[in-house]
Scaffold this motif. Sequence first.
Motif, PDB file in Angstrom:
ATOM      1  N   SER A 279      -2.450   5.527  -5.405  1.00 36.89           N
ATOM      2  CA  SER A 279      -2.307   4.148  -5.886  1.00 36.89           C
ATOM      3  C   SER A 279      -1.194   3.417  -5.132  1.00 36.89           C
ATOM      4  N   ASN A 282      -2.383   2.694  -1.551  1.00 38.08           N
ATOM      5  CA  ASN A 282      -3.283   1.540  -1.497  1.00 38.08           C
ATOM      6  C   ASN A 282      -2.540   0.216  -1.674  1.00 38.08           C
ATOM      7  N   HIS A 283      -1.537   0.248  -2.592  1.00 39.04           N
ATOM      8  CA  HIS A 283      -0.751  -0.962  -2.818  1.00 39.04           C
ATOM      9  C   HIS A 283       0.041  -1.344  -1.570  1.00 39.04           C
ATOM     10  N   LYS A 284       0.619  -0.319  -0.941  1.00 40.45           N
ATOM     11  CA  LYS A 284       1.414  -0.596   0.262  1.00 40.45           C
ATOM     12  C   LYS A 284       0.520  -1.105   1.407  1.00 40.45           C
ATOM     13  N   SER A 286      -2.261  -2.668   1.073  1.00 40.26           N
ATOM     14  CA  SER A 286      -2.645  -4.038   0.746  1.00 40.26           C
ATOM     15  C   SER A 286      -1.523  -5.019   1.091  1.00 40.26           C
ATOM     16  N   GLU A 287      -0.283  -4.606   0.729  1.00 38.25           N
ATOM     17  CA  GLU A 287       0.858  -5.478   1.055  1.00 38.25           C
ATOM     18  C   GLU A 287       1.010  -5.650   2.567  1.00 38.25           C
TER      19      GLU A 287
END
Length: 665
Positions: A279, A282-284, A286-287
Amino acid sequence: MQDNNRLYFDEIKGFVPFPEKWYKHGKFIDILQEIPTCSFDNESGPNQDELTITDDERAGGLWVPGKGMVTTYIFEERTKVCKYFDTDCGAWLILPLQWEMNLDFIKKRVEQVQERLPSLSDHREVTAALRQCNYDADEVISIFLAIFGDILLIPFKSQRDYKDENGYRHLIERDIIIDNLRQKLEQSNTTVENLHEKIRELLEDNCQQSEMIQHLNRKISELEVNHKEALDRIAALQKICGTYNSVSITPGSYMEPKRLLELHKCTRELSISNRHLRSMLNHKISEISQTLNKIMDPVLKLKNTEAALTQETEDLRSLYKKEALEKKLLYNKLQEICGNVKVFCRCRQDSEAQTILDFPSENEITVNQNGNVKRFSFHKVYPPYTTQDQVFEGTQPIITSCADGYNICIVAYGQTGSGKTYTMMGNEGDPGVNIRSIGELLRICQQRKSIRYTIKVSMLEIYNEAVQDLLSNQPRAQLEVMTQGRTVAIPGLTEIEVKTESDIKNVMQLGSKNRTVASTKMNSESSRSHLILMLWVNGVDSYSGAKYHGTLTLCDLAGSEQISQTEAAGQRLVEAAAINKSLAALGQVLVALKNNALHIPFKNSKLTRLLQPAFSRDAKVCIFINVNSNIENLGETLRTLQFGSSVQQVSLGKIIQNCQAQQLK
C-alpha cells in the motif's frame, strides 16, 4: 628671377636653379604682364566684364575674397591640375574646387556636360568629375551615362538653382550633414543603452530559471532513490515469505505447539507488513507519478523559454554588434568630415625680444618681414598666452577613434626652443598633450564596461638613424624596423602593460632619463633625437565578440633648424645632419600624400617607416607647428609655417567631397 637667373621653390631645399630640361615641359607666364587686371565698384567688387586673360585658354584669373585677384593656370602633369599663384608664399598652389568652379574654362565645360545631361544640376559634382577626367567633357558625359544610364537625359521637374557665391562652398549643407550624423550617433547611443538594459534583465531571468530547474532535478533524484529503496524492501520481504512457504510438514512429523504458534505469529506479521508495504509503495508511486507530471510541464516550458531566451540573446547580440559598428562608423565619418589631418600652430612668446608675429583671428597668423606681411591659415592658431587645456581641446575628439580601433598620431614640429617638448610633455603641475591624451584614452576605455581593453606602452628614440629602446635594460641597444605591408613591427621592443595614469607617468619618467640631449646655440638642453611614445590598444567586446586594435603614437621631433644656425661641430654636426635627413624624408612623404602619388617614400628613413601606419588609410593625424616670435628666428619661423601650410593640404581616407557626393546620389 634673381640676377637674370630663373629659380623655383622646393619645399625642402628652398629656392634652387631651374633645370634646363624642364623648359620644354610647360609655358612660363610673365606675372607682371599676364596677371588679369580688374576694376572695382564700391559695392559689387571686381567688374568681371573688364577682366583680361592671355590667349591660352588654360591661363586665367580669379577674384578670391581676402586675396584679391590671383593668376590661375592648368598645368600638364600626370593629370591636368589647375593651380593659382599665391603671392604670399611665392608658389603655385592647387586651386580649391570651390574657386575652380568660377573659371570661364571650367564653366564652359560644365555647361557642355549639363546640356547633354540636364539631370545633373550640381556644378560642384560636374567640376569634380572634370578634374578627374583631365577636363574632357565628352569623357565625363560617357562615364555618367555608363553609370546611371539614360535617366540623366531627363531633367528634374523641380530643378534646383545653384547660385555662384564668389567661390564659397555651401557650408550650410555640410553643417546639416554633421548635425544629422550627430543625431544618428545620439540615437545609436540610446539604442545601445536600451539593449544593455534588456540583456541584463534577460540574464537575471535566465539565472532564476536555471536555479528552479536545478531544484526540481534534485527533487526528482530524491524520489527516484526512495522508489528504489522501497523496491528493495519489497524484494527482501518476498524472499522471506518464500523461505517460510518452502517449509513442508510431512505426515508423521511432529512439531511442538509452541513452535507452531511462533511460526503462525511470524507469518501473520509478515503478511501485515507485506500489505502495508504494498500500500505504501503504491502510494509513493502515485505521488511520484503526480509529481513527475507536475514537473514535466514546467520543465518543458523552461526548456522552451531557455531556447527562446538563447535565440533572443543571439538576436540582441547581433543587433548590439550592428549598432556598435554603426556607432563607430558614424563617429569616424564625423571625424573625416572635420578632417583626418589637422594642423595646429602654437607660438612661444619671447618677452625679451622683438616680436614679428600677429594673430588676426583664431585660425590665422601673420609674419612681419621687413614691412611685408605674410599670412598663414591653420585649423587653429594658439597665441603665446594659450593654456595647455585649450591646446588639448583640438586633439581631444580624435582620442575616441583610438579606442574604436584606428591609428592616431600626434606630432610636434618646429625649431629648437620653439616649445615642442613643453607642448607634448608639459611639466608636473601643467602636463602637455601626451599625458592629457593618455588620460583621456584611459577614461574612455574605463567608461566602456562591455569592452575589456589591454593597453601596452613602448618608448623609443631615433638617434643618428638608429632606433633605441628607452625602456630596455640596455637603452643604447639598436633595434630593427620590420615592415609587413602597411604594418610595422620592431622585434625586441619593450612593451609594458599599464592600467592607470600613474603607470604611464612612471614609464615616461624612465624613458625620459635615457633620452639623448645636448647643448647647442639654440638651446642649452636641445633634444638631439626624435622621441616616440607608442600605446598599443587592444579591446574585446564581451557581448558581440568584436575586437579592436588601435595605436596612439605621440612624437616629439628634434629641432628642424638649419645646421648653420646651431653652429654644430663634431658629434653635434653628425646629429644635426641625421635630424635634417629624417625631417626631409618626412617632408617628402607629406608632399607625396598631398599630390596623391602612386608611391609614398616611407622607406627613406627610420622615422617615416615608424610613422607609416599613422599616415595611411583612415588614420587620424594632429600636427603641432611650433614657432618662436623672436625676430632673430624669422627664417626658421617662415620655413616652419610654410611646412605647416603644405601639410594642411594632405588628406587621408575619405574626403568631404566624396561624402557629399554620396549624400546627393
